[in-house]
Design a protein around this motif. Sequence first.
Motif, PDB file in Angstrom:
ATOM      1  N   GLN A 112       0.855  -1.188   0.000  1.00 25.12           N
ATOM      2  CA  GLN A 112       0.000   0.000   0.000  1.00 25.12           C
ATOM      3  C   GLN A 112       0.891   1.238   0.000  1.00 25.12           C
ATOM      4  O   GLN A 112       1.953   1.234   0.609  1.00 25.12           O
ATOM      5  N   TYR A 114       0.828   5.436   0.760  1.00 26.60           N
ATOM      6  CA  TYR A 114       0.112   6.576   1.336  1.00 26.60           C
ATOM      7  C   TYR A 114       1.038   7.776   1.423  1.00 26.60           C
ATOM      8  O   TYR A 114       2.223   7.632   1.719  1.00 26.60           O
ATOM      9  N   ALA A 122      -6.224  15.565   2.718  1.00 28.71           N
ATOM     10  CA  ALA A 122      -6.425  14.146   2.986  1.00 28.71           C
ATOM     11  C   ALA A 122      -7.604  13.589   2.200  1.00 28.71           C
ATOM     12  O   ALA A 122      -8.683  14.185   2.181  1.00 28.71           O
ATOM     13  N   ASP A 123      -7.362  12.469   1.539  1.00 29.94           N
ATOM     14  CA  ASP A 123      -8.391  11.781   0.763  1.00 29.94           C
ATOM     15  C   ASP A 123      -7.921  10.341   0.593  1.00 29.94           C
ATOM     16  O   ASP A 123      -7.048  10.054  -0.228  1.00 29.94           O
ATOM     17  N   ILE A 124      -8.461   9.453   1.396  1.00 30.90           N
ATOM     18  CA  ILE A 124      -7.996   8.062   1.414  1.00 30.90           C
ATOM     19  C   ILE A 124      -8.141   7.406   0.049  1.00 30.90           C
ATOM     20  O   ILE A 124      -7.332   6.566  -0.321  1.00 30.90           O
ATOM     21  N   SER A 125      -9.134   7.822  -0.751  1.00 31.22           N
ATOM     22  CA  SER A 125      -9.308   7.232  -2.076  1.00 31.22           C
ATOM     23  C   SER A 125      -8.144   7.591  -3.006  1.00 31.22           C
ATOM     24  O   SER A 125      -7.919   6.932  -4.007  1.00 31.22           O
ATOM     25  N   GLY A 127      -5.063   7.903  -1.649  1.00 30.80           N
ATOM     26  CA  GLY A 127      -3.875   7.474  -0.915  1.00 30.80           C
ATOM     27  C   GLY A 127      -3.234   8.597  -0.113  1.00 30.80           C
ATOM     28  O   GLY A 127      -2.036   8.570   0.145  1.00 30.80           O
ATOM     29  N   LYS A 128      -4.034   9.568   0.296  1.00 34.83           N
ATOM     30  CA  LYS A 128      -3.513  10.707   1.072  1.00 34.83           C
ATOM     31  C   LYS A 128      -4.158  10.697   2.453  1.00 34.83           C
ATOM     32  O   LYS A 128      -5.387  10.721   2.561  1.00 34.83           O
ATOM     33  N   ILE A 129      -3.311  10.653   3.496  1.00 38.71           N
ATOM     34  CA  ILE A 129      -3.821  10.626   4.869  1.00 38.71           C
ATOM     35  C   ILE A 129      -3.336  11.858   5.625  1.00 38.71           C
ATOM     36  O   ILE A 129      -2.244  12.365   5.388  1.00 38.71           O
ATOM     37  N   SER A 133      -3.683  11.852  11.594  1.00 40.55           N
ATOM     38  CA  SER A 133      -4.293  10.526  11.721  1.00 40.55           C
ATOM     39  C   SER A 133      -3.399   9.607  12.557  1.00 40.55           C
ATOM     40  O   SER A 133      -2.180   9.782  12.602  1.00 40.55           O
TER      41      SER A 133
END
Length: 169
Positions: A112, A114, A122-125, A127-129, A133
């Motif tokens: 994975q 990120y 941040a946008d998990i879709s 790959g940005k956290i 977090s």
Amino acid sequence: MSRGFVKEEDQEEVPMVPPRADLPEGAINYVTQVGMDELLDERERLTTERDQLEAINEKEKRITTNYINAKLQLLNNRILTAKIVDLSTQPQDEVRFGAQVTLKIGSDKKLQKYQIVGVDEADISKGKISFLSPIARLLTDKQVGEIAVLKLAKEDRSFEIIKIEYPYI
């Protein structure tokens, strides 16, 4: 004149504006250059939308304008408080803000990837956290080969750091 003597249909609706991503009181609003560019683009889009607004009637136009202005106020506050982190100055061998980290999670064979970014980016879709977090906090200061363990209610989840990159886009 008291508000009690105003016709009900003449009263303005107060627009309900959803809050931006949570940034705890006192936390520094770190952003990447890409994140700042996205905030500025969003402001430009909202300003254009407000300026080109066409409505059926004046009341509708006023309510929509107030809504956009409220969103712009929140956005402008984020832009004013943003602190851009120059990714080229980050230690290239450690996970820090802006790092794109390739991870092996638990026994999963698939890797994975990120990137640790600001709260508005941040946008998990994608790959940005967020740097706030739990996973980002757990990975910060780690190096390639290290394993970070996140303690969950039912199990522990391990994150092995395979690669660290800093995209300079």
